[in-house]
Design a protein around this motif. Structure first.
Motif, PDB file in Angstrom:
ATOM      1  N   LEU A   1     -20.359 -57.437 -49.838  1.00  0.00           N
ATOM      2  CA  LEU A   1     -20.420 -56.101 -49.218  1.00  0.00           C
ATOM      3  C   LEU A   1     -20.638 -55.026 -50.287  1.00  0.00           C
ATOM      4  O   LEU A   1     -21.470 -54.136 -50.144  1.00  0.00           O
ATOM      5  CB  LEU A   1     -19.112 -55.797 -48.474  1.00  0.00           C
ATOM      6  N   ALA A   2     -19.874 -55.144 -51.364  1.00  0.00           N
ATOM      7  CA  ALA A   2     -19.956 -54.128 -52.418  1.00  0.00           C
ATOM      8  C   ALA A   2     -21.357 -54.110 -53.020  1.00  0.00           C
ATOM      9  O   ALA A   2     -21.960 -53.059 -53.201  1.00  0.00           O
ATOM     10  CB  ALA A   2     -18.910 -54.409 -53.489  1.00  0.00           C
ATOM     11  N   LYS A   3     -21.891 -55.311 -53.319  1.00  0.00           N
ATOM     12  CA  LYS A   3     -23.218 -55.366 -53.951  1.00  0.00           C
ATOM     13  C   LYS A   3     -24.293 -54.833 -53.017  1.00  0.00           C
ATOM     14  O   LYS A   3     -25.134 -54.028 -53.406  1.00  0.00           O
ATOM     15  CB  LYS A   3     -23.536 -56.819 -54.353  1.00  0.00           C
ATOM     16  N   GLN A   4     -24.247 -55.292 -51.751  1.00  0.00           N
ATOM     17  CA  GLN A   4     -25.245 -54.820 -50.790  1.00  0.00           C
ATOM     18  C   GLN A   4     -25.080 -53.320 -50.539  1.00  0.00           C
ATOM     19  O   GLN A   4     -26.060 -52.586 -50.456  1.00  0.00           O
ATOM     20  CB  GLN A   4     -25.120 -55.589 -49.464  1.00  0.00           C
TER      21      GLN A   4
ATOM     22  N   VAL B   1     -12.596 -62.539 -51.008  1.00  0.00           N
ATOM     23  CA  VAL B   1     -13.190 -62.043 -52.254  1.00  0.00           C
ATOM     24  C   VAL B   1     -14.704 -62.131 -52.186  1.00  0.00           C
ATOM     25  O   VAL B   1     -15.421 -61.184 -52.520  1.00  0.00           O
ATOM     26  CB  VAL B   1     -12.642 -62.849 -53.457  1.00  0.00           C
ATOM     27  N   ASN B   2     -15.200 -63.265 -51.704  1.00  0.00           N
ATOM     28  CA  ASN B   2     -16.656 -63.445 -51.614  1.00  0.00           C
ATOM     29  C   ASN B   2     -17.288 -62.404 -50.706  1.00  0.00           C
ATOM     30  O   ASN B   2     -18.299 -61.788 -51.046  1.00  0.00           O
ATOM     31  CB  ASN B   2     -16.979 -64.844 -51.071  1.00  0.00           C
ATOM     32  N   ILE B   3     -16.654 -62.201 -49.545  1.00  0.00           N
ATOM     33  CA  ILE B   3     -17.203 -61.242 -48.585  1.00  0.00           C
ATOM     34  C   ILE B   3     -17.192 -59.828 -49.185  1.00  0.00           C
ATOM     35  O   ILE B   3     -18.188 -59.098 -49.109  1.00  0.00           O
ATOM     36  CB  ILE B   3     -16.413 -61.282 -47.258  1.00  0.00           C
TER      37      ILE B   3
ATOM     38  N   MET C   1     -23.869 -51.033 -52.553  1.00  0.00           N
ATOM     39  CA  MET C   1     -24.360 -50.252 -53.689  1.00  0.00           C
ATOM     40  C   MET C   1     -25.876 -50.186 -53.674  1.00  0.00           C
ATOM     41  O   MET C   1     -26.466 -49.126 -53.895  1.00  0.00           O
ATOM     42  CB  MET C   1     -23.853 -50.908 -54.986  1.00  0.00           C
ATOM     43  N   LYS C   2     -26.510 -51.347 -53.372  1.00  0.00           N
ATOM     44  CA  LYS C   2     -27.975 -51.358 -53.301  1.00  0.00           C
ATOM     45  C   LYS C   2     -28.452 -50.398 -52.201  1.00  0.00           C
ATOM     46  O   LYS C   2     -29.437 -49.682 -52.370  1.00  0.00           O
ATOM     47  CB  LYS C   2     -28.481 -52.785 -52.998  1.00  0.00           C
ATOM     48  N   PHE C   3     -27.723 -50.430 -51.089  1.00  0.00           N
ATOM     49  CA  PHE C   3     -28.102 -49.575 -49.965  1.00  0.00           C
ATOM     50  C   PHE C   3     -28.000 -48.095 -50.360  1.00  0.00           C
ATOM     51  O   PHE C   3     -28.905 -47.311 -50.091  1.00  0.00           O
ATOM     52  CB  PHE C   3     -27.178 -49.881 -48.772  1.00  0.00           C
ATOM     53  N   ILE C   4     -26.899 -47.751 -51.033  1.00  0.00           N
ATOM     54  CA  ILE C   4     -26.708 -46.353 -51.443  1.00  0.00           C
ATOM     55  C   ILE C   4     -27.816 -45.920 -52.399  1.00  0.00           C
ATOM     56  O   ILE C   4     -28.427 -44.846 -52.251  1.00  0.00           O
ATOM     57  CB  ILE C   4     -25.325 -46.170 -52.107  1.00  0.00           C
ATOM     58  N   LEU C   5     -28.106 -46.793 -53.390  1.00  0.00           N
ATOM     59  CA  LEU C   5     -29.159 -46.449 -54.355  1.00  0.00           C
ATOM     60  C   LEU C   5     -30.509 -46.313 -53.649  1.00  0.00           C
ATOM     61  O   LEU C   5     -31.295 -45.409 -53.941  1.00  0.00           O
ATOM     62  CB  LEU C   5     -29.234 -47.520 -55.446  1.00  0.00           C
ATOM     63  N   GLY C   6     -30.737 -47.251 -52.702  1.00  0.00           N
ATOM     64  CA  GLY C   6     -32.001 -47.208 -51.955  1.00  0.00           C
ATOM     65  C   GLY C   6     -32.125 -45.903 -51.178  1.00  0.00           C
ATOM     66  O   GLY C   6     -33.179 -45.248 -51.174  1.00  0.00           O
ATOM     67  N   LEU C   7     -31.025 -45.522 -50.579  1.00  0.00           N
ATOM     68  CA  LEU C   7     -31.005 -44.277 -49.814  1.00  0.00           C
ATOM     69  C   LEU C   7     -31.303 -43.085 -50.728  1.00  0.00           C
ATOM     70  O   LEU C   7     -32.062 -42.173 -50.368  1.00  0.00           O
ATOM     71  CB  LEU C   7     -29.611 -44.101 -49.182  1.00  0.00           C
ATOM     72  N   ALA C   8     -30.688 -43.099 -51.928  1.00  0.00           N
ATOM     73  CA  ALA C   8     -30.913 -42.008 -52.891  1.00  0.00           C
ATOM     74  C   ALA C   8     -32.392 -41.948 -53.268  1.00  0.00           C
ATOM     75  O   ALA C   8     -32.981 -40.858 -53.347  1.00  0.00           O
ATOM     76  CB  ALA C   8     -30.052 -42.213 -54.129  1.00  0.00           C
ATOM     77  N   ILE C   9     -32.997 -43.133 -53.504  1.00  0.00           N
ATOM     78  CA  ILE C   9     -34.432 -43.150 -53.850  1.00  0.00           C
ATOM     79  C   ILE C   9     -35.247 -42.576 -52.695  1.00  0.00           C
ATOM     80  O   ILE C   9     -36.109 -41.716 -52.884  1.00  0.00           O
ATOM     81  CB  ILE C   9     -34.900 -44.592 -54.159  1.00  0.00           C
ATOM     82  N   PHE C  10     -34.908 -43.024 -51.479  1.00  0.00           N
ATOM     83  CA  PHE C  10     -35.640 -42.558 -50.302  1.00  0.00           C
ATOM     84  C   PHE C  10     -35.565 -41.023 -50.189  1.00  0.00           C
ATOM     85  O   PHE C  10     -36.579 -40.346 -50.035  1.00  0.00           O
ATOM     86  CB  PHE C  10     -35.040 -43.223 -49.053  1.00  0.00           C
TER      87      PHE C  10
ATOM     88  N   PRO D   1     -29.171 -55.580 -63.818  1.00  0.00           N
ATOM     89  CA  PRO D   1     -27.925 -56.290 -63.543  1.00  0.00           C
ATOM     90  C   PRO D   1     -26.955 -55.377 -62.770  1.00  0.00           C
ATOM     91  O   PRO D   1     -27.093 -54.157 -62.803  1.00  0.00           O
ATOM     92  CB  PRO D   1     -27.386 -56.620 -64.937  1.00  0.00           C
ATOM     93  N   SER D   2     -26.031 -55.996 -62.080  1.00  0.00           N
ATOM     94  CA  SER D   2     -25.127 -55.241 -61.210  1.00  0.00           C
ATOM     95  C   SER D   2     -24.430 -54.120 -61.964  1.00  0.00           C
ATOM     96  O   SER D   2     -23.921 -54.315 -63.067  1.00  0.00           O
ATOM     97  CB  SER D   2     -24.070 -56.175 -60.627  1.00  0.00           C
ATOM     98  N   ILE D   3     -24.428 -52.938 -61.352  1.00  0.00           N
ATOM     99  CA  ILE D   3     -23.747 -51.819 -61.995  1.00  0.00           C
ATOM    100  C   ILE D   3     -22.292 -51.738 -61.549  1.00  0.00           C
ATOM    101  O   ILE D   3     -21.571 -50.814 -61.891  1.00  0.00           O
ATOM    102  CB  ILE D   3     -24.463 -50.474 -61.695  1.00  0.00           C
ATOM    103  N   LEU D   4     -21.871 -52.723 -60.777  1.00  0.00           N
ATOM    104  CA  LEU D   4     -20.473 -52.738 -60.337  1.00  0.00           C
ATOM    105  C   LEU D   4     -19.611 -53.381 -61.410  1.00  0.00           C
ATOM    106  O   LEU D   4     -19.962 -54.415 -61.972  1.00  0.00           O
ATOM    107  CB  LEU D   4     -20.342 -53.524 -59.039  1.00  0.00           C
ATOM    108  N   ALA D   5     -18.479 -52.741 -61.699  1.00  0.00           N
ATOM    109  CA  ALA D   5     -17.632 -53.221 -62.782  1.00  0.00           C
ATOM    110  C   ALA D   5     -16.755 -54.383 -62.337  1.00  0.00           C
ATOM    111  O   ALA D   5     -16.395 -55.239 -63.136  1.00  0.00           O
ATOM    112  CB  ALA D   5     -16.776 -52.084 -63.308  1.00  0.00           C
ATOM    113  N   PHE D   6     -16.425 -54.436 -61.069  1.00  0.00           N
ATOM    114  CA  PHE D   6     -15.473 -55.488 -60.695  1.00  0.00           C
ATOM    115  C   PHE D   6     -16.181 -56.786 -60.318  1.00  0.00           C
ATOM    116  O   PHE D   6     -17.306 -56.793 -59.825  1.00  0.00           O
ATOM    117  CB  PHE D   6     -14.491 -55.021 -59.615  1.00  0.00           C
TER     118      PHE D   6
END
Lengths: 335, 109
Positions: A304-307, A298-300, A309-318, A277-282
């Motif tokens: 952006l925040a969810k994508q 708000v939707n945008i 965060m996923k991108f950052i985590l993906g980069l860290a895994i890479f 589940p999303s690790i974002l608090a807001f």
């Protein structure tokens, strides 16, 4: 007391710590008297004060004359300098490491703390490191200055005595060697991460100014902090690994295996964070409460925040996967 | 400006090594500091006293020179003379010097 005597006494005062001072004084007096006599002969009249003054002016300022007799015009000479630098590096590294750990422990003890408190504790820690390093430098310089003066030259042959073998150039450019700063930096940053995530999680957030007051919008949710105990294991392992590297000074098969294990473990946690589940608090609601009223915006933002965060985590895994591959490759090719 | 400075430095470096050889070569008979200074100057080598006197003491400490205080003309003077060890070293230094001169002559001509 004539001018020559005064001059000689003045030179002697600057020679206080130099062996054979009396002898140098006597020789200097005799030389000056010879010079004066010669000048008087040339001038065809007995030596007078003006003649003495002129001669002494030419001979130079007493402290400069004294300097020429100083066999050791430096505090730490070329003989002991390499040894001094060697010890200095070790001492500064030890001071930095010790005080960093002490600051880390202090942060844990004082937690929870505000951002200002954290910053001031880190700032004080840095100041401590700087002042302790300067003190260590001063003490070492003093010790080495004494060694320079009182230790017999034969004690310090250092490297010149060891015969250098050009064959040592043929050895690999040492892919196994550890640069001392790398593990130290790794330990410092891991400590900072440990103390912030565990003891001051409220600091991780988006800071914004509302009127005159700073507010923090927490960024990480329960879903993130659920993994914290496992992350701690990963971080502690990282510290242990870097401590081992610091001690050994080079990579070995066991440290490489340990490193690969730690990295795989970190990849596992990152993968869990990405897929859970999303690790974002807001949420959309908290953003609206924060003052963003346009539902479209708000939707945008949420997307952006969810994508992002996923991108950052993906980069860290890479990045971590690359590290694992590099470590494995080096382990296989290691001699 | 910088050029004159580096020229002076190079000349200083060149002379520094030569002065030892010059002093040793002229101390076959006893000389006191000031008389040696003048002897060298008469032969065309001007040496600063701040260089020569400490150098004589250093060479004595290394065992290449011997010295003795003598009282003459109501004034004590310290006389230096080449020691046995210095005498052994001098021919080797001369040979080195001749080698350097011939090599540099070839290079510079």
């Amino acid at each position: 007391m004539n001018l020559i005597d005064r001059y000689v006494a003045e030179v002697g005062r600057s020679l206080l710590l130099i062996k054979g001072r009396k002898d140098i004084e006597n020789e200097l007096r005799s030389t000056l008297e010879d010079m004066l006599e010669e000048r008087a002969q040339k001038a065809g009249k007995p030596a007078d004060e003006a003649m003495q003054m002129e001669m002494l002016k030419e001979y130079g300022a007493p402290h400069k004359v004294a300097e020429t007799y100083n066999p050791n015009p430096y505090l730490i000479g070329p003989r002991v300098f390499p040894f001094f630098m060697f010890i200095l590096k070790i001492v500064i590294a030890a001071v930095t490491l010790g005080l960093t750990i002490a600051t880390g422990i202090q942060i844990m003890n004082l937690s929870p703390m505000t951002a200002m408190e954290l910053l001031s504790t880190i700032g004080k820690g840095l100041l401590n490191i700087i002042s302790a390093s300067i003190a260590a430098f001063g003490n070492l310089a003093l010790i080495f200055a004494l060694i320079e003066r009182y230790a017999p030259a034969s004690e310090f042959k250092m490297d010149e005595e060891k015969e250098w073998d050009p064959a040592s150039l043929k050895k690999e450019p040492e892919p196994d060697d550890v640069k001392i700063w790398e593990p130290i930096l790794a330990i410092v940053f891991t400590f900072i991460a440990l103390s912030i995530f565990n003891f001051n999680p409220q600091l991780i957030g988006i800071y914004y100014l509302d009127g005159n007051e700073w507010h923090v919008l927490p960024v990480l949710s329960e879903a993130f902090f659920r993994w914290l105990p496992l992350m701690n294991i990963g971080w502690v392992a990282e510290i242990v690994l870097n401590g081992m590297l610091l001690r050994a000074g080079k990579w070995t098969t066991s440290t490489r295996l340990f490193s690969i294990g730690t990295k795989l473990f970190q990849i596992f946690i990152l993968a869990m964070l990405i897929s859970g589940p999303s690790i974002l608090a807001f949420t959309a609601e908290s953003l609206t409460k924060g003052g963003i009223t346009d539902p479209e915006a708000v939707n945008i933002l949420m997307l952006l925040a969810k994508q992002g965060m996923k991108f950052i985590l993906g980069l860290a895994i890479f990045g971590t996967v690359i590290e694992v591959i590099k470590s494995a490759y080096k382990m296989v090719t290691q001699k | 400006m910088a050029n004159t400075e580096s020229l002076e430095n190079v000349v200083l470096e060149l002379r520094r090594g030569v002065i030892v050889l010059a002093a040793l070569s002229q101390l076959g008979s006893e000389e006191y500091g000031y008389s040696l200074l003048k002897k060298l100057a008469n032969l065309g080598m001007e040496v600063d006293q701040g260089t020569l006197y400490p150098l004589l003491r250093r060479l004595e400490a290394q065992g290449l020179l011997a010295s003795v205080w003598k009282l003459e003309e109501a004034r004590p003077r310290r006389y230096y003379v080449i020691s046995a060890e210095g005498k052994k070293l001098l021919p080797k230094l001369k040979k080195e010097w001749a080698g350097i001169v011939s090599v540099m002559d070839k290079m510079l001509s």
